[in-house]
Scaffold this motif. Structure first.
Motif: not given
Length: 105
Positions: A3-25
């Motif tokens: 995940l660090l590779d994906l978020i380093s220096g890039r913006a993440m859309s709200e739907p993408a961040a929500a999907a990552v949150g759901r997957a983590t949970l």
């Protein structure tokens, strides 16, 4: 990748961040239902691997899938070195983490 590779220096859309949150949970729920607590959740310990196609949204594990650079990927929990077993207690549903120095499952 992680995940660090994906978020380093890039913006993440709200739907993408929500999907990552759901997957983590979803991954944490699986671990917790087995009676364990990870104790070291951070972007480096959330790995993804590309998969051929996404499971149906009705599948029990569909929440574990995210879109990475336009491809379907499964989010996985890694590094269980700090993991502890949860020991339930009779007191009001509370419990504690077993700390026996081990962390390997």
């Amino acid at each position: 990748g992680n995940l660090l590779d994906l978020i380093s220096g890039r913006a993440m859309s709200e739907p993408a961040a929500a999907a990552v949150g759901r997957a983590t949970l979803s991954a944490l729920e699986t671990l917790h239902c087995a009676g364990f607590c990870h104790c070291d959740i951070k972007p480096q310990n959330l790995l993804y691997r590309y998969v051929e196609s996404r499971l149906s949204t009705h599948h029990a594990h569909a929440a574990r899938y995210i879109s990475v650079r336009g491809r379907c990927a499964e989010l996985l929990l890694a590094d269980f070195g700090c993991t502890r077993e949860f020991v339930p207690s009779a007191d009001a549903g509370c419990g504690s983490l077993r700390n026996d120095g081990g962390g390997t499952l």
